[in-house]
Design a protein around this motif. Structure first.
Motif, PDB file in Angstrom:
ATOM      1  N   GLU A 170       0.752  -1.166   0.121  1.00 50.63           N
ATOM      2  CA  GLU A 170       0.023   0.102   0.089  1.00 50.63           C
ATOM      3  C   GLU A 170       0.863   1.210  -0.051  1.00 50.63           C
ATOM      4  OE1 GLU A 170      -3.046   0.390   2.848  1.00 50.63           O
ATOM      5  OE2 GLU A 170      -3.684  -1.901   2.682  1.00 50.63           O
ATOM      6  N   ALA A 171       1.924   1.169   0.752  1.00 55.74           N
ATOM      7  CA  ALA A 171       2.665   2.431   0.831  1.00 55.74           C
ATOM      8  C   ALA A 171       3.594   2.701  -0.413  1.00 55.74           C
ATOM      9  CB  ALA A 171       3.810   1.955   1.971  1.00 55.74           C
ATOM     10  N   VAL A 172       3.555   1.946  -1.288  1.00 55.04           N
ATOM     11  CA  VAL A 172       4.259   2.302  -2.639  1.00 55.04           C
ATOM     12  C   VAL A 172       3.337   2.083  -4.046  1.00 55.04           C
ATOM     13  CG1 VAL A 172       6.605   1.666  -1.609  1.00 55.04           C
ATOM     14  CG2 VAL A 172       5.162  -0.175  -3.004  1.00 55.04           C
ATOM     15  N   MET A 173       1.938   2.030  -3.730  1.00 58.06           N
ATOM     16  CA  MET A 173       0.937   2.324  -4.737  1.00 58.06           C
ATOM     17  C   MET A 173       1.432   3.497  -5.599  1.00 58.06           C
ATOM     18  SD  MET A 173      -2.495   0.611  -2.839  1.00 58.06           S
ATOM     19  CE  MET A 173      -3.363   0.933  -4.425  1.00 58.06           C
ATOM     20  N   PRO A 174       1.042   3.280  -6.832  1.00 64.01           N
ATOM     21  CA  PRO A 174       1.157   4.592  -7.880  1.00 64.01           C
ATOM     22  C   PRO A 174       0.264   5.798  -7.173  1.00 64.01           C
ATOM     23  CG  PRO A 174       0.684   2.763  -9.167  1.00 64.01           C
ATOM     24  CD  PRO A 174       0.729   2.164  -7.741  1.00 64.01           C
ATOM     25  N   ALA A 197      14.589   3.445   4.122  1.00 63.97           N
ATOM     26  CA  ALA A 197      14.408   4.739   4.336  1.00 63.97           C
ATOM     27  C   ALA A 197      13.165   5.326   4.186  1.00 63.97           C
ATOM     28  CB  ALA A 197      15.696   5.550   4.205  1.00 63.97           C
ATOM     29  N   ILE A 198      12.820   4.772   2.807  1.00 63.50           N
ATOM     30  CA  ILE A 198      11.723   5.386   2.230  1.00 63.50           C
ATOM     31  C   ILE A 198      10.359   4.570   2.742  1.00 63.50           C
ATOM     32  CG2 ILE A 198      10.279   5.315  -0.067  1.00 63.50           C
ATOM     33  CD1 ILE A 198      12.811   5.529  -1.411  1.00 63.50           C
ATOM     34  N   THR A 199      10.583   3.264   2.888  1.00 65.04           N
ATOM     35  CA  THR A 199       9.189   2.348   3.048  1.00 65.04           C
ATOM     36  C   THR A 199       8.966   2.215   4.604  1.00 65.04           C
ATOM     37  OG1 THR A 199      10.510   0.488   2.823  1.00 65.04           O
ATOM     38  CG2 THR A 199       9.481   1.105   0.876  1.00 65.04           C
ATOM     39  N   ALA A 250       3.375   9.145  -2.005  1.00 57.85           N
ATOM     40  CA  ALA A 250       4.656   9.608  -1.824  1.00 57.85           C
ATOM     41  C   ALA A 250       5.879   8.573  -1.990  1.00 57.85           C
ATOM     42  CB  ALA A 250       4.782  10.318  -0.526  1.00 57.85           C
ATOM     43  N   GLY A 251       5.608   7.404  -1.386  1.00 61.44           N
ATOM     44  CA  GLY A 251       6.463   6.260  -1.486  1.00 61.44           C
ATOM     45  C   GLY A 251       6.764   5.852  -2.854  1.00 61.44           C
ATOM     46  N   HIS A 252       5.947   5.662  -3.663  1.00 62.43           N
ATOM     47  CA  HIS A 252       6.185   5.214  -5.090  1.00 62.43           C
ATOM     48  C   HIS A 252       6.878   6.553  -5.697  1.00 62.43           C
ATOM     49  CE1 HIS A 252       4.850   5.093  -9.471  1.00 62.43           C
ATOM     50  NE2 HIS A 252       4.591   3.748  -9.093  1.00 62.43           N
ATOM     51  N   ARG A 253       6.625   7.748  -5.549  1.00 60.37           N
ATOM     52  CA  ARG A 253       7.460   8.646  -6.277  1.00 60.37           C
ATOM     53  C   ARG A 253       8.955   8.754  -5.766  1.00 60.37           C
ATOM     54  NH1 ARG A 253       2.543  11.532  -5.343  1.00 60.37           N
ATOM     55  NH2 ARG A 253       3.305  12.286  -3.402  1.00 60.37           N
ATOM     56  N   ALA A 254       8.861   8.586  -4.395  1.00 52.23           N
ATOM     57  CA  ALA A 254      10.394   8.469  -4.091  1.00 52.23           C
ATOM     58  C   ALA A 254      11.149   7.273  -4.552  1.00 52.23           C
ATOM     59  CB  ALA A 254      10.400   8.349  -2.332  1.00 52.23           C
ATOM     60  N   VAL A 294      10.856   5.644  -7.341  1.00 53.54           N
ATOM     61  CA  VAL A 294      11.095   5.817  -8.831  1.00 53.54           C
ATOM     62  C   VAL A 294      12.164   7.235  -9.073  1.00 53.54           C
ATOM     63  CG1 VAL A 294      10.197   6.963 -11.080  1.00 53.54           C
ATOM     64  CG2 VAL A 294       8.703   5.591  -9.536  1.00 53.54           C
ATOM     65  N   GLU A 295      12.335   8.073  -7.981  1.00 60.54           N
ATOM     66  CA  GLU A 295      13.138   9.139  -8.104  1.00 60.54           C
ATOM     67  C   GLU A 295      14.575   8.521  -7.769  1.00 60.54           C
ATOM     68  OE1 GLU A 295      12.051  12.237  -5.501  1.00 60.54           O
ATOM     69  OE2 GLU A 295      10.328  12.859  -6.740  1.00 60.54           O
ATOM     70  N   THR A 296      14.552   7.582  -6.735  1.00 61.51           N
ATOM     71  CA  THR A 296      15.678   6.796  -6.186  1.00 61.51           C
ATOM     72  C   THR A 296      16.274   5.709  -7.451  1.00 61.51           C
ATOM     73  OG1 THR A 296      15.017   7.221  -3.999  1.00 61.51           O
ATOM     74  CG2 THR A 296      16.679   5.595  -4.219  1.00 61.51           C
ATOM     75  N   PHE A 297      15.426   4.957  -7.906  1.00 59.45           N
ATOM     76  CA  PHE A 297      15.855   3.889  -8.500  1.00 59.45           C
ATOM     77  C   PHE A 297      15.495   3.839 -10.079  1.00 59.45           C
ATOM     78  CE2 PHE A 297      14.898   2.574  -4.003  1.00 59.45           C
ATOM     79  CZ  PHE A 297      16.453   1.990  -3.877  1.00 59.45           C
ATOM     80  N   GLY A 298      14.619   4.725 -10.415  1.00 59.56           N
ATOM     81  CA  GLY A 298      14.690   5.003 -11.793  1.00 59.56           C
ATOM     82  C   GLY A 298      13.370   4.355 -12.508  1.00 59.56           C
ATOM     83  N   ALA A 299      12.905   4.685 -13.356  1.00 65.02           N
ATOM     84  CA  ALA A 299      11.617   4.274 -14.037  1.00 65.02           C
ATOM     85  C   ALA A 299      11.765   2.940 -14.569  1.00 65.02           C
ATOM     86  CB  ALA A 299      11.158   4.935 -15.348  1.00 65.02           C
ATOM     87  N   GLY A 300      12.977   2.180 -14.711  1.00 67.56           N
ATOM     88  CA  GLY A 300      13.030   0.811 -14.873  1.00 67.56           C
ATOM     89  C   GLY A 300      12.518  -0.123 -14.071  1.00 67.56           C
TER      90      GLY A 300
END
Length: 209
Positions: A37-41, A85-87, A44-48, A50-56
């Motif tokens: 749930e914390a990283v669903m599209p 640190a994000i999740t 904030a977790g999802h955005r962080a 993608v910013e950290t690891f890239g869209a790949g």
């Protein structure tokens, strides 16, 4: 409300134990589900991530590709720490919300199921810890069979977690899952009756998160 932390190593059988407890009427908050749930599209977790690891590391629908991300973080401890640190803060916030809901519902006992309960430093959130235990070789064999990975990859994943022996030493209760499924169920039912059944007013089967 008494909170029991249920933990164990990867492929130790936490999910199976959780399902047995739910059938018995246990109220459950599952950290793995909260992590999803914390990283669903849109979060904030999802955005962080993608910013950290890239869209790949995204699937075509925009969701996080958990397998791709897993391969990355298990191979790189620094990447794993960035992900945590994000999740972890997001999971902690969601867990507190769900546990508060159960408390308001009048639950007397709730299980907080978290594979990294001890490693993440959140054992203080629970009143006692139940550990689902298997020996290392059994754990490796089950992980390889379950995920279809090589022994080297399985070893890598085990290395990212606290050794099972150390985790078991921290448990208030240790559930031995080296035997047959029927033996595991017998243990869990006995523990439920001994620790939760007597005087526990069951308000229904709650799985929160």
């Amino acid at each position: 409300m008494r909170i029991i932390g249920l933990t164990g190593g990867i492929a130790s059988g936490k999910t199976t134990v959780t399902r047995i407890l739910e059938r018995l009427g246990a109220a459950v908050v599952d950290a793995d589900q909260l992590a999803r749930e914390a990283v669903m599209p849109g979060t904030a977790g999802h955005r962080a991530i993608v910013e950290t690891f890239g869209a790949g590391i995204l699937l075509p629908d925009g969701a996080i590709d958990r397998k791709a991300l897993g391969r990355l973080i298990f191979a790189d401890p620094a990447a794993r720490r960035k992900l945590e640190a994000i999740t972890h803060p997001a999971i902690a916030s969601l867990a507190e919300q769900r546990l508060a809901t159960l408390r308001e519902c009048g639950e007397k006992v709730a299980f907080y199921v978290a594979p990294l309960l001890i490693e993440a430093g959140v054992a203080g959130r629970v009143d006692e810890i139940w550990v689902v235990y298997v020996d290392r070789e059994t754990q490796l064999a089950r992980l390889i069979a379950r995920d279809g990975i090589t022994r080297a990859e399985a070893e890598q994943r085990l290395a990212a977690q606290m050794p099972m022996e150390e985790k078991a030493a921290r448990g208030t209760v240790v559930i031995d899952n080296r035997g047959e499924p029927g033996e595991l169920e017998r243990q869990v039912v006995m523990l439920w009756e001994r620790h939760c059944g007597s005087g526990h007013e069951k308000t229904g089967n709650h799985r929160v998160g």
